[in-house]
Design a protein around this motif. Structure first.
Motif, PDB file in Angstrom:
ATOM      1  N   CYS A 136       0.840  -1.193   0.000  1.00 45.35           N
ATOM      2  CA  CYS A 136       0.000   0.000   0.000  1.00 45.35           C
ATOM      3  C   CYS A 136       0.877   1.245   0.000  1.00 45.35           C
ATOM      4  O   CYS A 136       1.506   1.582   1.002  1.00 45.35           O
ATOM      5  N   PRO A 139      -3.322   4.541   0.873  1.00 48.10           N
ATOM      6  CA  PRO A 139      -4.642   3.969   1.169  1.00 48.10           C
ATOM      7  C   PRO A 139      -5.751   4.896   0.688  1.00 48.10           C
ATOM      8  O   PRO A 139      -5.564   6.116   0.594  1.00 48.10           O
ATOM      9  N   TRP A 298      -6.036  -0.723   5.171  1.00 49.43           N
ATOM     10  CA  TRP A 298      -4.651  -0.502   4.763  1.00 49.43           C
ATOM     11  C   TRP A 298      -4.075   0.718   5.461  1.00 49.43           C
ATOM     12  O   TRP A 298      -4.759   1.716   5.668  1.00 49.43           O
ATOM     13  N   LYS A 300      -0.472   3.238   5.000  1.00 53.40           N
ATOM     14  CA  LYS A 300       0.609   3.528   4.062  1.00 53.40           C
ATOM     15  C   LYS A 300       1.877   2.779   4.472  1.00 53.40           C
ATOM     16  O   LYS A 300       2.291   2.817   5.628  1.00 53.40           O
ATOM     17  N   ARG A 322      -6.248   5.463  -4.522  1.00 53.24           N
ATOM     18  CA  ARG A 322      -5.726   4.262  -3.856  1.00 53.24           C
ATOM     19  C   ARG A 322      -4.607   3.685  -4.708  1.00 53.24           C
ATOM     20  O   ARG A 322      -4.782   3.465  -5.910  1.00 53.24           O
TER      21      ARG A 322
END
Length: 342
Positions: A136, A139, A298, A300, A322
């Motif tokens: 990710c 997010p 999620w 980061k 995203r």
């Protein structure tokens, strides 16, 4: 996410020889969450030095989420993944590549307001990754989780008669590559040469048929239930929810049927003998997935590592921008995971 027993924590932490143990936290069994709040550990270096431990832990849990390791770029992500799996798969046609790397992909470009249903990556193909990683980089502002399903648990929840039927019949994926709709066959097979497509299909045990307007139909019979090549455990392993027309919104399904009919429907799945999969079977699979599923928001820099046979995945709808990047490795063949009897 709930804490787990000290026994599990100490077992995993014993491998983290280079780390300050007070900075590590382990939470939740599926996925196993390995979180870090320090600055001293380079995850790529640590992962390279602890590769065997990571592999063993993944087989136990099916999914590992690394959190808090200051992963901020595609390069950071690739360095971590390559330290675990040096030979990443770089020839996948169903996901778009990114400019920064030939071995890292974008996540599926699907409308943000719709869910991507549960599936095991490439389980409809003759060759699939045993391991898959998600990173990710940004997010979504709302939603956008990657739900995962424990495929061992899902298998156990399916009644034995259905287990036996799915093992015996297998399932057949039918895909119509129609110009201007979904991924083109040129993109998927990474060539414009029909003879190369035909050669690939023959090698991969795929029936193919060329249609009008340069369209292509493929049919391939693959397992719906498989045996993990390392643990020897039976698992649910398929893309029924992604392929069966019953999972489309009614309006979209009826529109596509009116345009193409069932024979030329973009994607569908049947039993391996070509007979329809009953609605009751689909519902039992749905229920098994619901009872075996977990999800998390999620953050980061998160990296989620899945054993692609022990954990299936999907995507929740989302709002905002995203960015999830994907890597795959440890390629296996469907012929090697067929169950004889379970």
């Amino acid at each position: 996410m709930s804490n787990n027993s000290a026994t599990v924590n100490l077992e995993i932490l014993s491998a983290f020889k280079s780390a300050n143990k007070n900075s590590w936290r382990l939470e939740q069994i599926f996925p196993l969450v390995v979180s870090y709040d320090g600055n001293e550990i380079d995850l790529a270096i640590w992962a390279k030095n602890n590769r065997k431990s990571i592999e063993k832990t993944l087989l136990k849990h099916g999914a590992i989420l690394f959190r808090g390791f200051n992963i901020s770029s595609v390069s950071d992500f690739e360095n971590v993944v390559v330290s675990i799996c040096p030979n990443l798969f770089s020839e996948y046609g169903d996901l778009p590549r990114i400019a920064e790397s030939r071995k890292i992909y974008q996540s599926t470009p699907y409308p943000a307001d719709r869910a991507i249903l549960i599936h095991n990556e490439s389980s409809h193909l003759y060759c699939f990754p045993l391991n898959i990683w998600f990173c990710c980089l940004q997010p979504a502002s709302q939603g956008g989780a990657t739900p995962i399903v424990d495929c061992r648990k899902a298998y156990r929840l399916i009644n034995k008669k259905l287990q036996a039927r799915l093992i015996e019949k297998k399932i057949m994926y039918v895909r119509n590559f129609i110009q201007g709709l979904d991924v083109s066959w040129q993109t998927f097979f990474q060539t414009t040469d029909k003879s190369m497509v035909e050669d690939y299909c023959r090698r991969a045990d795929i029936d193919f048929e060329w249609g009008k307007q340069n369209n292509l139909t493929t049919r391939q019979v693959r397992p719906a239930i498989a045996i993990h090549p390392i643990t020897n455990e039976p698992v649910v392993f398929n893309q029924i929810q992604l392929y069966h027309m019953a999972y489309l919104e009614s309006e979209i399904k009826e529109s596509l049927l009116s345009i193409f009919g069932e024979d030329r429907f973009p994607r569908n799945v049947y039993y391996g003998d070509g007979t329809p999969i009953e609605d009751s079977v689909l519902e039992e699979i749905n229920q098994a997935y619901r009872e075996s599923q977990t999800s998390f928001p999620w953050e980061k820099g998160d990296i989620l590592m899945l054993d692609n046979m022990l954990a299936a995945h999907g995507r929740s709808p989302y709002v905002g921008k995203r960015q999830i990047r994907v890597a795959m490795g440890e390629m296996r063949y469907s012929k090697d995971i067929l169950p004889s009897a379970v």
